[in-house]
Design an enzyme around this catalytic site. Structure first.
Site, PDB file in Angstrom:
ATOM      1  N   PRO A 183      44.620   5.589  22.055  1.00 44.83           N
ATOM      2  CA  PRO A 183      45.770   4.371  21.293  1.00 44.83           C
ATOM      3  C   PRO A 183      46.918   4.206  22.554  1.00 44.83           C
ATOM      4  O   PRO A 183      46.940   4.749  23.222  1.00 44.83           O
ATOM      5  CB  PRO A 183      46.191   5.452  20.073  1.00 44.83           C
ATOM      6  CG  PRO A 183      45.957   6.739  20.420  1.00 44.83           C
ATOM      7  CD  PRO A 183      44.615   6.977  21.137  1.00 44.83           C
TER       8      PRO A 183
ATOM      9  N   TYR B 136      54.553  -8.412  17.398  1.00 43.18           N
ATOM     10  CA  TYR B 136      55.099  -7.335  16.896  1.00 43.18           C
ATOM     11  C   TYR B 136      56.288  -7.485  16.148  1.00 43.18           C
ATOM     12  O   TYR B 136      57.032  -6.963  15.375  1.00 43.18           O
ATOM     13  CB  TYR B 136      55.837  -6.202  18.092  1.00 43.18           C
ATOM     14  CG  TYR B 136      54.663  -5.560  18.824  1.00 43.18           C
ATOM     15  CD1 TYR B 136      53.917  -4.657  18.063  1.00 43.18           C
ATOM     16  CD2 TYR B 136      54.315  -5.896  20.014  1.00 43.18           C
ATOM     17  CE1 TYR B 136      52.902  -4.113  18.463  1.00 43.18           C
ATOM     18  CE2 TYR B 136      53.239  -4.780  20.588  1.00 43.18           C
ATOM     19  CZ  TYR B 136      52.654  -4.058  19.776  1.00 43.18           C
ATOM     20  OH  TYR B 136      51.585  -3.289  20.367  1.00 43.18           O
TER      21      TYR B 136
ATOM     22  N   LYS C  52      59.166   5.968  27.051  1.00 46.78           N
ATOM     23  CA  LYS C  52      59.172   6.083  28.442  1.00 46.78           C
ATOM     24  C   LYS C  52      58.851   5.118  29.183  1.00 46.78           C
ATOM     25  O   LYS C  52      59.413   4.268  30.278  1.00 46.78           O
ATOM     26  CB  LYS C  52      58.499   7.376  28.866  1.00 46.78           C
ATOM     27  CG  LYS C  52      58.389   7.794  30.278  1.00 46.78           C
ATOM     28  CD  LYS C  52      57.456   9.056  30.402  1.00 46.78           C
ATOM     29  CE  LYS C  52      57.470   9.353  31.857  1.00 46.78           C
ATOM     30  NZ  LYS C  52      56.274  10.470  31.919  1.00 46.78           N
TER      31      LYS C  52
ATOM     32  N   ASP D 276      40.554   0.590  32.374  1.00 47.75           N
ATOM     33  CA  ASP D 276      41.417   1.299  31.318  1.00 47.75           C
ATOM     34  C   ASP D 276      41.291   0.776  30.059  1.00 47.75           C
ATOM     35  O   ASP D 276      42.342   0.969  29.124  1.00 47.75           O
ATOM     36  CB  ASP D 276      42.882   1.158  31.824  1.00 47.75           C
ATOM     37  CG  ASP D 276      43.648  -0.365  31.720  1.00 47.75           C
ATOM     38  OD1 ASP D 276      42.756  -1.257  31.156  1.00 47.75           O
ATOM     39  OD2 ASP D 276      44.627  -0.406  31.959  1.00 47.75           O
TER      40      ASP D 276
ATOM     41  N   GLU E 145      57.919  -3.575  22.672  1.00 45.63           N
ATOM     42  CA  GLU E 145      57.214  -2.375  21.921  1.00 45.63           C
ATOM     43  C   GLU E 145      58.273  -1.579  21.355  1.00 45.63           C
ATOM     44  O   GLU E 145      57.686  -0.433  20.731  1.00 45.63           O
ATOM     45  CB  GLU E 145      56.240  -1.662  22.909  1.00 45.63           C
ATOM     46  CG  GLU E 145      55.036  -2.198  23.544  1.00 45.63           C
ATOM     47  CD  GLU E 145      54.273  -1.611  24.609  1.00 45.63           C
ATOM     48  OE1 GLU E 145      53.101  -1.876  24.684  1.00 45.63           O
ATOM     49  OE2 GLU E 145      54.726  -0.662  25.139  1.00 45.63           O
TER      50      GLU E 145
HETATM   51  N1  ADP Z   1      50.258  12.902  30.569  1.00 46.48           N
HETATM   52  C1  ADP Z   1      51.464  12.313  30.712  1.00 46.48           C
HETATM   53  N2  ADP Z   1      52.378  13.066  30.621  1.00 46.48           N
HETATM   54  C2  ADP Z   1      53.882  12.246  30.867  1.00 46.48           C
HETATM   55  N3  ADP Z   1      54.004  10.972  30.882  1.00 46.48           N
HETATM   56  C3  ADP Z   1      52.632  10.376  30.897  1.00 46.48           C
HETATM   57  C4  ADP Z   1      51.394  10.909  30.750  1.00 46.48           C
HETATM   58  N4  ADP Z   1      50.526  10.143  30.480  1.00 46.48           N
HETATM   59  C5  ADP Z   1      51.048   8.878  30.642  1.00 46.48           C
HETATM   60  N5  ADP Z   1      52.575   9.028  30.997  1.00 46.48           N
HETATM   61  C6  ADP Z   1      53.548   8.023  30.943  1.00 46.48           C
HETATM   62  O1  ADP Z   1      53.529   7.465  29.584  1.00 46.48           O
HETATM   63  C7  ADP Z   1      53.869   6.032  29.685  1.00 46.48           C
HETATM   64  C8  ADP Z   1      52.473   5.374  28.939  1.00 46.48           C
HETATM   65  O2  ADP Z   1      51.214   5.484  30.009  1.00 46.48           O
HETATM   66  P1  ADP Z   1      50.370   4.382  29.984  1.00 46.48           P
HETATM   67  O3  ADP Z   1      49.366   5.072  31.219  1.00 46.48           O
HETATM   68  O4  ADP Z   1      50.731   3.155  30.100  1.00 46.48           O
HETATM   69  O5  ADP Z   1      49.550   4.363  28.545  1.00 46.48           O
HETATM   70  P2  ADP Z   1      48.397   3.540  27.753  1.00 46.48           P
HETATM   71  O6  ADP Z   1      47.543   2.752  29.148  1.00 46.48           O
HETATM   72  O7  ADP Z   1      47.435   4.451  27.301  1.00 46.48           O
HETATM   73  O8  ADP Z   1      49.066   2.477  26.998  1.00 46.48           O
HETATM   74  C9  ADP Z   1      53.758   5.543  31.368  1.00 46.48           C
HETATM   75  O9  ADP Z   1      55.358   5.695  31.268  1.00 46.48           O
HETATM   76  C10 ADP Z   1      53.245   7.018  31.914  1.00 46.48           C
HETATM   77  O10 ADP Z   1      53.913   6.933  33.163  1.00 46.48           O
HETATM   78  N1  LIG Z   2      46.914  -6.064  18.502  1.00 49.80           N
HETATM   79  C1  LIG Z   2      46.310  -5.749  19.545  1.00 49.80           C
HETATM   80  N2  LIG Z   2      47.219  -5.027  20.402  1.00 49.80           N
HETATM   81  C2  LIG Z   2      46.778  -4.597  21.774  1.00 49.80           C
HETATM   82  C3  LIG Z   2      45.351  -4.837  21.808  1.00 49.80           C
HETATM   83  N3  LIG Z   2      44.997  -4.115  23.154  1.00 49.80           N
HETATM   84  C4  LIG Z   2      46.248  -3.844  23.581  1.00 49.80           C
HETATM   85  N4  LIG Z   2      47.096  -4.120  22.628  1.00 49.80           N
HETATM   86  C5  LIG Z   2      48.812  -3.906  22.501  1.00 49.80           C
HETATM   87  C6  LIG Z   2      49.054  -2.448  22.662  1.00 49.80           C
HETATM   88  C7  LIG Z   2      50.434  -2.567  23.666  1.00 49.80           C
HETATM   89  O1  LIG Z   2      51.466  -2.988  23.053  1.00 49.80           O
HETATM   90  C8  LIG Z   2      49.825  -3.244  24.754  1.00 49.80           C
HETATM   91  C9  LIG Z   2      49.306  -2.556  25.721  1.00 49.80           C
HETATM   92  O2  LIG Z   2      48.390  -1.653  25.418  1.00 49.80           O
HETATM   93  P1  LIG Z   2      48.301  -0.253  25.930  1.00 49.80           P
HETATM   94  O3  LIG Z   2      47.070   0.363  25.153  1.00 49.80           O
HETATM   95  O4  LIG Z   2      47.539  -0.555  27.308  1.00 49.80           O
HETATM   96  O5  LIG Z   2      49.387   0.436  25.993  1.00 49.80           O
HETATM   97  O6  LIG Z   2      49.325  -4.123  24.088  1.00 49.80           O
HETATM   98  C10 LIG Z   2      44.568  -5.334  20.971  1.00 49.80           C
HETATM   99  O7  LIG Z   2      43.410  -5.564  21.551  1.00 49.80           O
HETATM  100  N5  LIG Z   2      44.882  -5.938  20.057  1.00 49.80           N
END
Ligand code: ADP
Ligand SMILES: Nc1nc2c(ncn2[C@H]2C[C@H](O)[C@@H](COP(=O)(O)O)O2)c(=O)[nH]1
Length: 207
Positions: free
Chosen positions: A12, A47, A141, A86, A147
């Site tokens: 998520p 959002y 963070k 990713d 967001e």
């Molecule tokens: N295991 C972790 N411990 C601490 N901070 C983390 C960890 N994993 C991710 N982060 C930090 O949390 C934030 C969200 O990570 P991100 O990789 O962008 O998440 P996602 O791609 O799943 O949305 C970033 O600022 C990242 O540096």
């Molecule tokens: N409604 C949707 N929101 C989405 C989708 N894919 C990503 N997202 C949003 C969630 C975050 O705000 C941002 C980046 O996603 P991360 O999971 O990389 O943090 O975009 C989607 O398919 N539908």
């Protein structure tokens, strides 16, 4: 593994997908495919008013990911080269089922299947599970302004949707290996041993 694997990191919002995919790509010398986020023209509007903007947003994500996946197939998968992404395109369905209602949801579901059913699916999914507190802290963070107003209830629903989706994929795509990572306990950012353990497990799976 018989062929070069297609690996997806999932979980998520804020679970750490981009961070982990980027770290693994560096460690294993793999090309990395990343979600396009900052250029998305609908996310901030979505959002602010989900009901008004969900269809545009989901279609935008779907079309972008479809194009990215097509390019990934041409550049890597068809050439027998391993690649890490990713996201898994299935997340379009996870989000669409949550944010869309009525006929729009039905139309979107149909379009999703028409576009993606014949595309290659990842061989390995690294699924990062994390609870609401962890996700909220990581989203804060990361500090993306649009967001800031994500409702905790929406995030909690997505946590549950992801669990259900991974359970469903385990049944419908039995050849996909799903590795679940406890994102509350396993800290691949701050703890080198945690990262090394994930990278070693992935290397084994890729053999
Ligand atoms: N295991 C972790 N411990 C601490 N901070 C983390 C960890 N994993 C991710 N982060 C930090 O949390 C934030 C969200 O990570 P991100 O990789 O962008 O998440 P996602 O791609 O799943 O949305 C970033 O600022 C990242 O540096
Ligand atoms: N409604 C949707 N929101 C989405 C989708 N894919 C990503 N997202 C949003 C969630 C975050 O705000 C941002 C980046 O996603 P991360 O999971 O990389 O943090 O975009 C989607 O398919 N539908």
């Amino acid at each position: 593994m018989k062929h070069a694997p297609f690996i997806a990191v999932e979980g998520p919002i804020g679970a750490g997908k981009t961070t982990l995919a980027t770290m693994l790509a560096g460690e294993l010398q793999l090309p990395v495919i990343k979600e396009i986020v900052e250029e998305n023209p609908f996310l901030d509007k979505f959002y602010q008013n989900m009901d008004d903007w969900s269809f545009q947003l989901e279609m935008f994500f779907l079309c972008n990911r479809y194009k990215q996946l097509e390019d990934t197939v041409n550049q890597y998968i068809d050439k027998g080269k391993p690649v890490i992404s990713d996201y898994h395109i299935y997340k379009n369905l996870i989000f669409g089922e949550r944010t869309l209602k009525g006929t729009k949801r039905e139309k979107y579901r149909e379009i999703y299947h028409v576009l993606t059913d014949d595309l290659p699916k990842p061989d390995i999914i690294l699924y990062i599970r994390a609870d609401l507190g962890t996700l909220l802290a990581r989203i804060a963070k990361r500090g993306r302004q649009f967001e800031e107003d994500i409702a905790p209830a929406y995030l909690q629903q997505l946590i549950e949707d992801y669990d259900a989706a991974m359970a469903s994929l385990a049944l419908t795509e039995p050849s996909t290996v799903i590795v679940t990572i406890d994102g509350n306990q396993v800290d691949f950012v701050e703890n080198q041993a945690d990262f090394t353990a994930i990278a070693s497990q992935l290397k084994e799976l890729m053999k």
